[in-house]
Motif scaffolding. Structure first.
Motif, mmCIF file in Angstrom:
data_model
loop_
_atom_site.group_PDB
_atom_site.id
_atom_site.type_symbol
_atom_site.label_atom_id
_atom_site.label_comp_id
_atom_site.label_asym_id
_atom_site.label_seq_id
_atom_site.Cartn_x
_atom_site.Cartn_y
_atom_site.Cartn_z
ATOM 1 N N TRP A 1 26.501 42.785 40.876
ATOM 2 C CA TRP A 1 25.607 43.768 41.477
ATOM 3 C C TRP A 1 24.149 43.358 41.336
ATOM 4 C CZ3 TRP A 1 27.360 47.022 44.863
ATOM 5 C CH2 TRP A 1 28.627 47.585 44.740
ATOM 6 N N GLU B 1 33.453 36.706 31.819
ATOM 7 C CA GLU B 1 34.194 37.161 32.998
ATOM 8 C C GLU B 1 34.349 38.677 33.052
ATOM 9 O OE1 GLU B 1 38.480 36.408 32.965
ATOM 10 O OE2 GLU B 1 38.220 35.486 30.992
ATOM 11 N N THR B 2 34.396 39.333 31.900
ATOM 12 C CA THR B 2 34.561 40.785 31.901
ATOM 13 C C THR B 2 33.322 41.512 32.426
ATOM 14 O OG1 THR B 2 33.840 40.892 29.587
ATOM 15 C CG2 THR B 2 36.213 40.747 29.998
ATOM 16 N N THR C 1 41.238 37.575 40.915
ATOM 17 C CA THR C 1 41.817 37.761 39.578
ATOM 18 C C THR C 1 41.918 39.232 39.208
ATOM 19 O OG1 THR C 1 39.646 37.589 38.501
ATOM 20 C CG2 THR C 1 40.915 35.548 38.751
ATOM 21 N N ASP C 2 41.038 40.067 39.760
ATOM 22 C CA ASP C 2 41.049 41.500 39.449
ATOM 23 C C ASP C 2 40.493 42.266 40.649
ATOM 24 O OD1 ASP C 2 41.016 44.023 38.372
ATOM 25 O OD2 ASP C 2 39.493 43.610 36.860
ATOM 26 N N ALA D 1 40.957 45.238 41.829
ATOM 27 C CA ALA D 1 40.555 46.621 41.577
ATOM 28 C C ALA D 1 39.221 46.699 40.848
ATOM 29 C CB ALA D 1 41.635 47.345 40.783
ATOM 30 N N GLY D 2 39.055 45.863 39.845
ATOM 31 C CA GLY D 2 37.837 45.908 39.046
ATOM 32 C C GLY D 2 36.672 45.162 39.646
ATOM 33 N N ASN D 3 36.949 44.086 40.392
ATOM 34 C CA ASN D 3 35.879 43.218 40.889
ATOM 35 C C ASN D 3 35.670 43.295 42.395
ATOM 36 O OD1 ASN D 3 35.576 42.293 38.270
ATOM 37 N ND2 ASN D 3 36.766 40.425 38.591
ATOM 38 N N ALA E 1 31.417 42.390 37.359
ATOM 39 C CA ALA E 1 30.903 43.440 38.245
ATOM 40 C C ALA E 1 29.411 43.695 38.055
ATOM 41 C CB ALA E 1 31.713 44.723 38.086
ATOM 42 N N VAL F 1 37.219 37.842 42.347
ATOM 43 C CA VAL F 1 37.761 39.039 42.983
ATOM 44 C C VAL F 1 39.286 38.992 42.975
ATOM 45 C CG1 VAL F 1 37.976 40.270 45.173
ATOM 46 C CG2 VAL F 1 35.730 39.451 44.414
#
Length: 202
Positions: free
Chosen positions: A179, A171-172, A103-104, A106-108, A175, A101
């Motif tokens: 979930w 890693e990409t 590391t990113d 907004a995305g994670n 998300a 989280v």
């Protein structure tokens, strides 16, 4: 779900290594703390943007997590040792998703928050079940010799480590993986609560 099938395979070599460590004066608690340190290092490496490199301390931390029990069995198991082990495990399980989280955000962020909430719920159902089992004198060695009752479920330690490895390798896809895994954690906790209601309702 997979733990009970792996224990007969991994326990004998772990016990041999643990016996050797015990002969050299290494304590089970020291191994637990070393494993926690390696797990926190893995989280730090992930946060710094190198999840593939994090696999080395991550896997080493899980080896230590298996060895502390082997050392304890070769010397003397204590209630505090079991307590320290479960606390270290839960901290490790929380720090790895948190690192992704960070590391990113907004995305994670949303998926990571959902995943950590599912860990919190699942962990509570696990510890609560262990308390009920202790009160009723229930015991199990399906997941090996443990200091508290380990209730089984869809997701256990093995599945969680495989999940963390997948996160480091892909890693990409944090998300969507978070979930899915978080949803399965909620299902696992729900089934455990249902089992407790059937067994300990009286």
């Amino acid at each position: 779900m997979l733990d009970r099938h792996l224990r007969p395979l991994i326990d004998p070599p772990l016990d041999r290594i643990g016996h050797g460590l015990a002969l050299r004066g290494v304590s089970a608690n020291a191994v637990t703390l070393a494993g926690l340190g390696l797990g926190l290092l893995a989280a730090l490496v992930i946060w710094l943007g190198a999840p593939l490199w994090a696999l080395i301390p991550l896997l080493a931390s899980r080896l230590a997590d298996g060895l502390d029990g082997a050392v304890a069995r070769a010397t003397r198991k204590t209630d505090f040792g079991g307590y320290l082990d479960i606390v270290a495990d839960f901290l490790f399980y929380g720090m790895i998703p948190l690192a992704f989280v960070l590391t990113d955000p907004a995305g994670n962020g949303a998926a990571g928050a959902f995943l950590l909430a599912s860990f919190y719920f699942n962990g509570t159902s696990f510890l609560g079940y262990a308390i009920l089992a202790e009160r009723h004198g229930d015991q199990t060695t399906a997941q090996g010799q443990k200091s508290l009752y380990y209730s089984n479920g869809i997701l256990e330690g093995t599945e969680t480590i495989v999940f963390f490895i997948l996160l480091c390798l892909f890693e990409t896809f944090f998300a969507p993986l978070a979930w899915v895994f978080g949803t399965l954690c909620f299902v696992t906790a729900g089934l455990r609560i249902y089992a407790a209601s059937r067994i300990y309702r009286q």
